[in-house]
Design a protein around this motif. Structure first.
Motif, PDB file in Angstrom:
ATOM      1  N   ASN A  88      -2.637   6.978  50.957  1.00  0.00           N
ATOM      2  CA  ASN A  88      -2.019   7.903  52.076  1.00  0.00           C
ATOM      3  C   ASN A  88      -3.232   8.446  52.758  1.00  0.00           C
ATOM      4  O   ASN A  88      -3.963   9.325  52.276  1.00  0.00           O
ATOM      5  CB  ASN A  88      -1.314   8.820  51.489  1.00  0.00           C
ATOM      6  CG  ASN A  88      -0.348   9.465  52.554  1.00  0.00           C
ATOM      7  OD1 ASN A  88      -0.743  10.057  53.575  1.00  0.00           O
ATOM      8  ND2 ASN A  88       0.945   9.564  52.152  1.00  0.00           N
ATOM      9  N   ASP A 113       8.129  17.011  60.153  1.00  0.00           N
ATOM     10  CA  ASP A 113       8.869  15.791  59.835  1.00  0.00           C
ATOM     11  C   ASP A 113       8.096  14.869  59.118  1.00  0.00           C
ATOM     12  O   ASP A 113       8.458  14.225  58.347  1.00  0.00           O
ATOM     13  CB  ASP A 113       9.409  15.236  61.191  1.00  0.00           C
ATOM     14  CG  ASP A 113      10.681  16.070  61.938  1.00  0.00           C
ATOM     15  OD1 ASP A 113      11.319  16.863  61.173  1.00  0.00           O
ATOM     16  OD2 ASP A 113      10.728  15.714  63.030  1.00  0.00           O
ATOM     17  N   SER A 114       6.712  14.944  59.682  1.00  0.00           N
ATOM     18  CA  SER A 114       5.943  14.031  58.951  1.00  0.00           C
ATOM     19  C   SER A 114       5.566  14.319  57.222  1.00  0.00           C
ATOM     20  O   SER A 114       5.494  13.821  56.410  1.00  0.00           O
ATOM     21  CB  SER A 114       4.598  13.660  59.813  1.00  0.00           C
ATOM     22  OG  SER A 114       3.557  13.105  59.095  1.00  0.00           O
ATOM     23  N   GLU A 116       7.709  16.262  55.645  1.00  0.00           N
ATOM     24  CA  GLU A 116       8.739  15.764  54.978  1.00  0.00           C
ATOM     25  C   GLU A 116       8.961  14.501  54.641  1.00  0.00           C
ATOM     26  O   GLU A 116       9.087  14.110  53.307  1.00  0.00           O
ATOM     27  CB  GLU A 116      10.006  15.941  55.725  1.00  0.00           C
ATOM     28  CG  GLU A 116      11.356  15.874  54.841  1.00  0.00           C
ATOM     29  CD  GLU A 116      12.754  15.996  55.831  1.00  0.00           C
ATOM     30  OE1 GLU A 116      13.582  15.752  55.077  1.00  0.00           O
ATOM     31  OE2 GLU A 116      12.570  16.205  57.076  1.00  0.00           O
ATOM     32  N   ARG A 117       8.270  13.465  55.082  1.00  0.00           N
ATOM     33  CA  ARG A 117       8.031  12.198  54.925  1.00  0.00           C
ATOM     34  C   ARG A 117       7.340  11.900  53.623  1.00  0.00           C
ATOM     35  O   ARG A 117       7.652  11.198  52.719  1.00  0.00           O
ATOM     36  CB  ARG A 117       8.004  11.129  56.017  1.00  0.00           C
ATOM     37  CG  ARG A 117       9.043  11.009  56.844  1.00  0.00           C
ATOM     38  CD  ARG A 117       8.763   9.935  57.914  1.00  0.00           C
ATOM     39  NE  ARG A 117       7.529  10.202  58.924  1.00  0.00           N
ATOM     40  CZ  ARG A 117       7.736  10.884  59.992  1.00  0.00           C
ATOM     41  NH1 ARG A 117       8.937  11.236  60.136  1.00  0.00           N
ATOM     42  NH2 ARG A 117       6.690  11.006  60.530  1.00  0.00           N
ATOM     43  N   ARG A 120       8.800  13.685  50.525  1.00  0.00           N
ATOM     44  CA  ARG A 120       9.848  12.621  50.152  1.00  0.00           C
ATOM     45  C   ARG A 120       9.272  11.445  49.287  1.00  0.00           C
ATOM     46  O   ARG A 120       9.715  11.034  48.226  1.00  0.00           O
ATOM     47  CB  ARG A 120      10.787  12.026  51.195  1.00  0.00           C
ATOM     48  CG  ARG A 120      11.951  11.691  50.817  1.00  0.00           C
ATOM     49  CD  ARG A 120      13.041  11.465  51.715  1.00  0.00           C
ATOM     50  NE  ARG A 120      12.717  12.299  53.247  1.00  0.00           N
ATOM     51  CZ  ARG A 120      12.639  11.654  54.230  1.00  0.00           C
ATOM     52  NH1 ARG A 120      12.504  10.324  54.439  1.00  0.00           N
ATOM     53  NH2 ARG A 120      12.403  12.615  55.356  1.00  0.00           N
ATOM     54  N   ASP A 121       8.218  10.897  49.805  1.00  0.00           N
ATOM     55  CA  ASP A 121       7.301   9.830  49.020  1.00  0.00           C
ATOM     56  C   ASP A 121       6.837  10.111  47.784  1.00  0.00           C
ATOM     57  O   ASP A 121       7.150   9.329  46.721  1.00  0.00           O
ATOM     58  CB  ASP A 121       6.375   9.198  50.037  1.00  0.00           C
ATOM     59  CG  ASP A 121       6.788   8.471  51.282  1.00  0.00           C
ATOM     60  OD1 ASP A 121       7.802   7.970  51.311  1.00  0.00           O
ATOM     61  OD2 ASP A 121       5.948   8.083  52.070  1.00  0.00           O
TER      62      ASP A 121
END
Length: 154
Positions: A88, A113-114, A116-117, A120-121
């Motif tokens: 990442n 938002d980024s 959060e992604r 979540r990953d």
């Protein structure tokens, strides 16, 4: 074995890795060739691991910094977790810790938002037990290395 001149060369290079050997030579009172040889030895010994660039993340649109603590269910998930972190590009630092959490991640991203992604990953990865995320409001100090004034006695 490092000496005080090596430490001074490291201080100069830490301040600006593009400093010419001739300028370093004048500051440490050695010949240019001696300075070049010392830098070469520091590289060969892996004391100097890389010459790099410090980037202002905000100039690149990555103005959100977060620190995320991550706890794994079991050490058997360590390798897979580390591979995912390495893959990442927004996770710039990862530290393996003692204490309540197993890892501390430093993340640069462009938006909540980024983040959060990314969160979540990480949360959906097998073996991740819990996370705790902190938004960085302001960076007070961000240094890359500590160059001591003197070497520790052995």
């Amino acid at each position: 074995m490092l000496d005080r001149i090596d430490l001074e060369i490291l201080r100069i290079l830490k301040e600006n890795a593009r400093t010419r050997a001739s300028a370093i030579s004048a500051k440490v009172n050695l010949s240019v060739s001696a300075v070049i040889e010392r830098i070469r030895r520091l590289e060969e010994a892996h004391t100097v691991r890389a010459f790099t660039v410090a980037v202002d993340q905000k100039q690149l649109g990555l103005d959100l910094t977060a620190l995320m603590e991550v706890s794994l269910e079991h050490p058997k998930y360590f390798d897979a977790f580390c591979e995912m972190i390495q893959a990442n590009p927004y996770i710039v630092d990862c530290y393996y810790l003692t204490g309540e959490f197993d890892f501390m991640l430093k993340i640069y991203t462009d938006s909540s938002d980024s983040l959060e992604r990314i969160h979540r990953d990480i949360k959906s990865m097998k073996g991740v037990q819990s996370t705790k995320t902190h938004f960085v409001l302001k960076t007070i100090k961000n240094d890359t290395a500590v160059i001591p004034d003197t070497l520790p006695k052995k």
